[in-house]
Scaffold this active site. Structure first.
Site, PDB file in Angstrom:
ATOM      1  CB  ALA A 104      -0.902   0.017   1.232  1.00  0.00           C
ATOM      2  CE  LYS A 105       2.775   7.402  -3.450  1.00  0.00           C
ATOM      3  NZ  LYS A 105       4.205   7.033  -3.388  1.00  0.00           N
ATOM      4  CB  ALA A 106       0.222   3.036   4.001  1.00  0.00           C
TER       5      ALA A 106
END
Length: 294
Positions: A157-159
């Protein structure tokens, strides 16, 4: 002195409405701030068109799902909102930042009933690195922190929370006179930079780490495709740091970095040459609106 980001003029798309930038505020007791329950994208518009906009919107939705929340807008609605923000701010060539987060209804580890918010901003960001150094080659430090084991973090995820060690590592690198830092993974293998994927060249072939414990960047996939169109073999594999001595060229890729040559990583040195230059040119051509390029 540059204008602080919270005072930038222009409009921000905020939960379905256009809001003047300085008025786009959230409460200090927001779950996304305290517990990093936020996901985002970094995109670029060229000539009024966002490069691979739909792929970015799809990844934003997927990142949210990995963090166990659903963005209340469709991919098509997010794409349309991004176009609107670019148009209303008259920024055909700009950086685009969508971000989604959990709100302030509850403030504890569990926040299953919190509202999910989405905002989209744009600003001018001509080049992530010094333009004069992009072909000459930037210098990278070796980061102290490593990319975590995929069993310990939502690495696909691009968290927002995953970038904490990136900020620490880039700050340390800049203080030591480097432009950025290369990070290893939890087993000591080459992973990526703090905000970009990394590639190496040896004997006319490109080698790049397998993207299974860090983000498989959209720019990364684009450059792999561009290389294959040129008939250049791309090998995705495990790369150990002691192999860096045998590589002749190195470059990094990302929406912000685009394609940037690397001249040094810690004590390893590289000489930007034909393949790096070719892919820099190919990427520049690829991101241009096709109607303009025709």
């Amino acid at each position: 002195m540059s204008v602080p980001f919270d005072q930038l003029p222009g409009m921000i798309w905020f939960d379905g409405k256009l809001v003047p930038g300085p008025e786009a505020k959230i409460h200090v007791l927001t779950h996304g701030l305290h517990y990093a329950s936020a996901v985002f994208e970094g995109e670029r518009a060229y000539g009024g068109e966002i490069f691979k906009s739909t792929e970015h919107s799809e990844r934003l939705k997927k990142s949210a799902n990995i963090l166990d929340f659903e963005i209340p807008y469709s991919v098509a609605e997010i794409d349309a909102a991004k176009r609107l923000v670019i148009e209303k701010n008259n920024m055909p060539d700009s950086y685009v930042r969508p971000i989604a987060w959990r709100g302030s209804e509850q403030l504890g580890v569990s926040a299953q009933n919190n509202a999910i918010h989405l905002a989209i901003a744009v600003w001018q960001w001509p080049s992530y690195f010094d333009p004069a150094q992009r072909l000459k080659g930037i210098k990278l430090d070796l980061a102290e922190y490593r990319r975590p084991d995929p069993r310990t973090s939502p690495c696909l995820a691009k968290a927002a929370g995953l970038y904490m060690i990136c900020t620490i590592s880039k700050h340390r690198a800049e203080r030591r006179g480097f432009a950025d830092a290369m990070m290893l993974d939890w087993e000591g293998r080459v992973a990526e930079c703090t905000g970009a994927n990394i590639f190496f060249i040896k004997d006319g072939k490109i080698h790049t780490p397998k993207a299974d414990c860090f983000l498989d960047g959209i720019t990364r996939r684009t450059v792999i495709d561009l290389a294959k169109r040129r008939g250049i073999e791309v090998i995705e594999r495990r790369i150990m740091p002691d192999e860096l001595t045998g590589f002749s060229e190195c470059f990094i890729t990302g929406t912000a970095a685009e394609v940037t040559a690397v001249a040094q990583i810690a004590d390893w040195t590289f000489t930007p040459a034909a393949i790096t230059k070719q892919l820099m040119d190919d990427y520049t051509a690829e991101v241009q609106p096709k109607s303009r390029a025709a």
